[in-house]
Write a protein that holds these residues in place. Structure first.
Motif, mmCIF file in Angstrom:
data_model
loop_
_atom_site.group_PDB
_atom_site.id
_atom_site.type_symbol
_atom_site.label_atom_id
_atom_site.label_comp_id
_atom_site.label_asym_id
_atom_site.label_seq_id
_atom_site.Cartn_x
_atom_site.Cartn_y
_atom_site.Cartn_z
ATOM 1 N N ASP A 362 91.644 94.482 91.971
ATOM 2 C CA ASP A 362 91.771 93.494 92.936
ATOM 3 C C ASP A 362 91.889 93.558 94.156
ATOM 4 O O ASP A 362 91.949 92.546 94.987
ATOM 5 N N GLU A 363 92.151 94.704 94.944
ATOM 6 C CA GLU A 363 92.520 95.280 96.153
ATOM 7 C C GLU A 363 91.406 95.666 96.948
ATOM 8 O O GLU A 363 91.418 96.285 97.997
ATOM 9 N N THR A 364 90.078 95.561 96.197
ATOM 10 C CA THR A 364 89.021 96.063 96.933
ATOM 11 C C THR A 364 87.728 95.567 96.524
ATOM 12 O O THR A 364 87.751 94.729 95.585
ATOM 13 N N THR A 365 87.003 95.685 97.299
ATOM 14 C CA THR A 365 85.352 94.927 97.003
ATOM 15 C C THR A 365 84.298 96.475 96.709
ATOM 16 O O THR A 365 83.227 95.902 96.647
ATOM 17 N N SER A 366 84.931 97.389 96.782
ATOM 18 C CA SER A 366 83.831 98.572 96.391
ATOM 19 C C SER A 366 84.225 99.245 95.221
ATOM 20 O O SER A 366 85.533 99.908 95.063
ATOM 21 N N TYR A 367 83.299 99.146 94.331
ATOM 22 C CA TYR A 367 83.682 99.778 92.862
ATOM 23 C C TYR A 367 82.779 101.153 92.578
ATOM 24 O O TYR A 367 82.772 101.414 91.486
ATOM 25 N N GLY A 368 82.053 101.662 93.460
ATOM 26 C CA GLY A 368 81.047 103.022 93.214
ATOM 27 C C GLY A 368 81.848 103.973 92.858
ATOM 28 O O GLY A 368 81.258 104.656 92.095
ATOM 29 N N SER A 369 82.992 104.021 93.259
ATOM 30 C CA SER A 369 83.773 105.436 92.654
ATOM 31 C C SER A 369 83.845 105.324 91.215
ATOM 32 O O SER A 369 83.910 106.465 90.755
ATOM 33 N N ILE A 370 84.063 104.299 90.466
ATOM 34 C CA ILE A 370 83.911 104.470 88.924
ATOM 35 C C ILE A 370 82.674 104.909 88.480
ATOM 36 O O ILE A 370 82.775 105.921 87.547
ATOM 37 N N LEU A 371 81.499 104.448 89.060
ATOM 38 C CA LEU A 371 80.153 105.126 88.485
ATOM 39 C C LEU A 371 80.107 106.550 88.969
ATOM 40 O O LEU A 371 79.646 107.318 88.147
ATOM 41 N N ASN A 372 80.667 107.098 90.129
ATOM 42 C CA ASN A 372 80.523 108.166 90.581
ATOM 43 C C ASN A 372 81.474 109.205 89.758
ATOM 44 O O ASN A 372 80.899 110.532 89.479
ATOM 45 N N VAL A 373 82.618 108.831 89.483
ATOM 46 C CA VAL A 373 83.443 109.613 88.414
ATOM 47 C C VAL A 373 82.837 109.763 86.948
ATOM 48 O O VAL A 373 82.697 110.831 86.417
ATOM 49 N N ALA A 374 82.257 108.481 86.441
ATOM 50 C CA ALA A 374 81.416 108.568 85.219
ATOM 51 C C ALA A 374 80.311 109.642 85.245
ATOM 52 O O ALA A 374 80.221 110.424 84.169
ATOM 53 N N TYR A 375 79.838 109.811 86.574
ATOM 54 C CA TYR A 375 78.445 110.601 86.342
ATOM 55 C C TYR A 375 78.787 112.145 86.561
ATOM 56 O O TYR A 375 78.205 112.891 86.005
ATOM 57 N N LYS A 376 79.839 112.200 87.511
ATOM 58 C CA LYS A 376 80.267 113.651 87.642
ATOM 59 C C LYS A 376 81.298 114.427 86.980
ATOM 60 O O LYS A 376 81.537 115.674 86.882
ATOM 61 N N PHE A 377 81.966 113.638 86.193
ATOM 62 C CA PHE A 377 83.325 114.304 85.526
ATOM 63 C C PHE A 377 83.371 113.794 84.061
ATOM 64 O O PHE A 377 82.748 112.800 83.710
ATOM 65 N N PRO A 378 84.053 114.767 83.164
ATOM 66 C CA PRO A 378 84.066 114.701 82.072
ATOM 67 C C PRO A 378 85.308 113.750 80.896
ATOM 68 O O PRO A 378 85.210 113.500 80.107
ATOM 69 N N PHE A 379 86.019 113.259 82.253
ATOM 70 C CA PHE A 379 87.110 112.161 81.477
ATOM 71 C C PHE A 379 86.470 111.005 81.015
ATOM 72 O O PHE A 379 85.673 110.305 81.656
ATOM 73 N N GLN A 380 87.488 110.513 80.115
ATOM 74 C CA GLN A 380 87.151 109.223 79.317
ATOM 75 C C GLN A 380 87.897 108.080 80.316
ATOM 76 O O GLN A 380 88.724 108.129 80.885
#
Length: 411
Positions: A362-380
């Protein structure tokens, strides 16, 4: 050495002609858009000029080693020599591309060599990668005439504004180009729907089917830097287990460096009527676990420190090294730059952390980091928190909704 200057109606066609005339080892030295024909400067047609050279002699040539190796690795090795240029120059010689090119599946994908290891095995992959990037950069560069169809260009701009990594945007564009030879006639809403689907598939591969805590799990360890909201997140998770799952819950905190953190967790523990143990050392942790042995589930709030420092990561690992079956969550704030987030995640690759919680949605309007993490890292990707209210402001990750946010379809 042979040098050729090739002019074609499109960049993919020009690159295909380079391969046909100079071979797979051809080196691209220059590309540019040119105008041909017309009258007094009007009605000129845009074409694409590629200058390339090859060290091979005239006459028959053997198929280069890197081409044979690529064919062996590729899932489409029987089509590689006959497909159009898109299937060659948009193919990413990395296991991430192959991973995301497959349909979503439930089972875990077995470990494959990293992109770095593939590049070390075959130096010619660098050349192929640079050719692909050259082409994608040419297509997405506004100063080259914005050759992307308007609907696709609009989606690309939305992803850029959301902070989506350039490599991921290239992957998404290449998926669209492989599916459609031409998107000029496609409606913008149709292009948007397809890109939302591609983005959703990337995220879904990292979202667990359920966030339910297994009955065999006895401990939930919450880790993260200072100020990301670990304590409030623990309260939200614990409230869910106490009120809805009817489990007997206890809490432990090792965060004795911040008095406010201990007092905050004491307040939540009092509201839920659950015990709270404060521990400073591994020995104290063992005593606390013995004392709380008859509880169903124990939540541990760890110290928020600078995890780029090895000694702090080692101190946390000491607390995580206990005999109870546990789930380990790393908490990240969406107000953190992805570059900093990436450094932290790289440090935790070899740790027992399995799942991520993103806070401050709720404190940001930029959510691209979630997609970046999903693409680049193996964490759930387990949860998102979107406020301070306990327990309401926490939710499982909705891949479709996130994809819509990234395309500007949700506010």
């Amino acid at each position: 050495m042979k040098t050729k200057k090739i002019v074609a109606d499109s960049m993919p066609l020009a690159l295909k002609m380079v391969r046909q005339q100079l071979g797979d080892n051809a080196i691209i030295v220059n590309t540019k858009a040119i105008k041909t024909g017309g009258v007094f400067g009007f009605f000129a047609k845009q074409k694409f000029e590629v200058t390339a050279y090859s060290m091979e002699k005239e006459g028959a040539r053997e198929e280069p080693k890197f081409s044979v190796e690529l064919k062996a690795r590729s899932e489409n090795n029987n089509q590689m020599s006959s497909e159009s240029s898109n299937s060659v120059f948009h193919k990413k010689p990395q296991e991430l591309y192959n991973y995301y090119s497959q349909p979503t599946v439930v089972t875990e994908k077995p470990a494959t060599p990293t992109p770095q290891s593939l590049e070390k095995e075959n130096p010619f992959l660098d050349e192929l990668t640079s050719m692909r990037k050259m082409m994608m950069t040419f297509m997405m560069n506004d100063h080259q005439g914005n050759t992307l169809p308007p609907g696709l260009a609009k989606c690309v701009n939305s992803l850029k504004k959301q902070g989506v990594d350039e490599e991921i945007i290239e992957y998404i564009v290449s998926c669209m180009l492989k599916r459609h030879e031409s998107m000029i006639e496609m409606a913008e809403d149709v292009i948007e729907k397809e890109i939302i689907t591609i983005v959703k598939e990337i995220i879904e591969k990292r979202v667990p089917r359920s966030n339910m805590v297994n009955e065999s799990t006895r401990m939930i360890n919450v880790i993260g830097p200072t100020g990301v909201g670990k304590t409030t997140t623990i309260a939200k998770l614990a409230t869910e287990q106490v009120l809805k799952q009817k489990r007997r819950v206890a809490m432990i905190t090792t965060d004795v460096y911040r008095i406010a953190a201990v007092e905050q967790l004491k307040t939540y523990a009092g509201i839920l009527n659950v015990p709270l143990e404060v521990v400073r050392t591994k020995d104290e942790l063992e005593k606390a676990l013995t004392k709380l042995t008859h509880y169903d589930l124990i939540y541990m709030d760890t110290t928020g420190r600078n995890y780029k420092e090895v000694k702090y990561r080692e101190s946390i690992n000491e607390f995580l090294n206990h005999p109870l079956e546990s789930d380990n969550y790393l908490v990240l704030s969406l107000t953190t730059k992805f570059e900093d987030m990436q450094i932290l995640l790289n440090e935790f690759r070899e740790s027992p952390v399995q799942k991520l919680i993103f806070t401050k949605f709720d404190e940001t309007t930029s959510y691209g980091s979630i997609l970046n993490v999903a693409y680049k890292f193996p964490f759930q990707l387990a949860y998102i928190t979107n406020g301070q209210s306990v327990p309401e402001d926490i939710t499982a990750i909705d891949a479709t909704l996130l994809a819509r946010y990234l395309l500007g379809k949700e506010k």
